[in-house]
Motif scaffolding. Structure first.
Motif, PDB file in Angstrom:
ATOM      1  N   THR A   1       0.954  -1.320   0.115  1.00  0.00           N
ATOM      2  CA  THR A   1       0.189   0.047   0.002  1.00  0.00           C
ATOM      3  C   THR A   1       1.024   1.233   0.083  1.00  0.00           C
ATOM      4  O   THR A   1       1.667   1.086   1.277  1.00  0.00           O
ATOM      5  N   GLU A   2       0.584   2.124  -0.618  1.00  0.00           N
ATOM      6  CA  GLU A   2       1.547   3.135  -0.811  1.00  0.00           C
ATOM      7  C   GLU A   2       0.303   3.999  -1.180  1.00  0.00           C
ATOM      8  O   GLU A   2      -0.401   4.200  -2.469  1.00  0.00           O
TER       9      GLU A   2
ATOM     10  N   GLN B   1       1.852  -3.488  -6.951  1.00  0.00           N
ATOM     11  CA  GLN B   1       1.858  -4.435  -7.093  1.00  0.00           C
ATOM     12  C   GLN B   1       3.422  -3.911  -7.239  1.00  0.00           C
ATOM     13  O   GLN B   1       3.641  -2.572  -8.999  1.00  0.00           O
ATOM     14  N   LYS B   2       4.899  -4.023  -6.910  1.00  0.00           N
ATOM     15  CA  LYS B   2       6.114  -3.467  -6.914  1.00  0.00           C
ATOM     16  C   LYS B   2       6.647  -5.219  -7.025  1.00  0.00           C
ATOM     17  O   LYS B   2       6.249  -6.651  -6.650  1.00  0.00           O
ATOM     18  N   GLU B   3       7.037  -5.354  -7.845  1.00  0.00           N
ATOM     19  CA  GLU B   3       8.502  -6.455  -8.364  1.00  0.00           C
ATOM     20  C   GLU B   3      10.108  -5.845  -7.345  1.00  0.00           C
ATOM     21  O   GLU B   3      10.562  -4.458  -7.552  1.00  0.00           O
ATOM     22  N   VAL B   4      10.658  -6.632  -6.421  1.00  0.00           N
ATOM     23  CA  VAL B   4      11.142  -6.692  -5.227  1.00  0.00           C
ATOM     24  C   VAL B   4      12.559  -7.924  -5.766  1.00  0.00           C
ATOM     25  O   VAL B   4      11.956  -9.018  -6.079  1.00  0.00           O
TER      26      VAL B   4
END
Length: 165
Positions: free
Chosen positions: A123-124, A130-133
């Motif tokens: 959550t931003e 969705q983020k790639e980490v």
């Protein structure tokens, strides 16, 4: 402190490694306890072969020797080894020759070269995105080596180190 017995792990790993050998490749798995000792004022590593018990926090070296028994050169042979249950992957031993090392975070279903990446939901600013980490090596569940070429009768040592939970 809780003691862990790696003998069962070694037996399970050896069975898994042998079951995955679909080519005339002899696989011999060994496990050693890695200890740091001071000799003549210098810190060095000492490997204790086939420990009967280990404590949490201990570092183990899982080594696999692959020997070509085919009688002729082999190429592009994959060898898989799971990270033992109750341990966390630390790092790989540097293989000799042309070997490609791949990793899995899904118990061997898929493999890729490091660094591995995964998609997470975060959550931003009040929105779900969705983020790639990058995946931490401690999340690796399996290691695969693809051997470039192994001469007839040739052997190669592969392996990695883990920390006991």
């Amino acid at each position: 402190m809780k003691r862990s017995t790696p003998t069962l792990l070694l037996t399970l790993l050896l069975g898994t490694a042998l079951a995955q050998a679909t080519t005339p490749l002899k696989l011999v798995l060994s496990q050693s306890l890695v200890q740091t000792v001071t000799e003549n004022g210098k810190s060095t590593e000492k490997l204790i072969p086939e420990p009967t018990s280990v404590l949490p926090g201990a570092v183990l070296e899982e080594a696999l020797t692959a020997t070509n028994t085919l009688g002729k050169s082999m190429a592009n042979v994959a060898v898989n080894l799971p990270v033992p249950a109750g341990t966390v992957y630390l790092n790989s031993l540097k293989p000799e020759g042309s070997v490609k090392t791949l990793f899995s975070i899904d118990k061997g279903k898929t493999f890729a070269a490091a660094p591995l990446k995964k998609t997470v939901t975060v959550t931003e600013n009040g929105k779900t995105v969705q983020k790639e980490v990058e995946v931490s090596p401690s999340e690796y569940t399996n290691v695969r080596w693809v051997l470039g070429e192994l001469a007839a009768g040739g052997s190669l040592k592969l392996g990695f180190r883990v920390k006991v939970n």
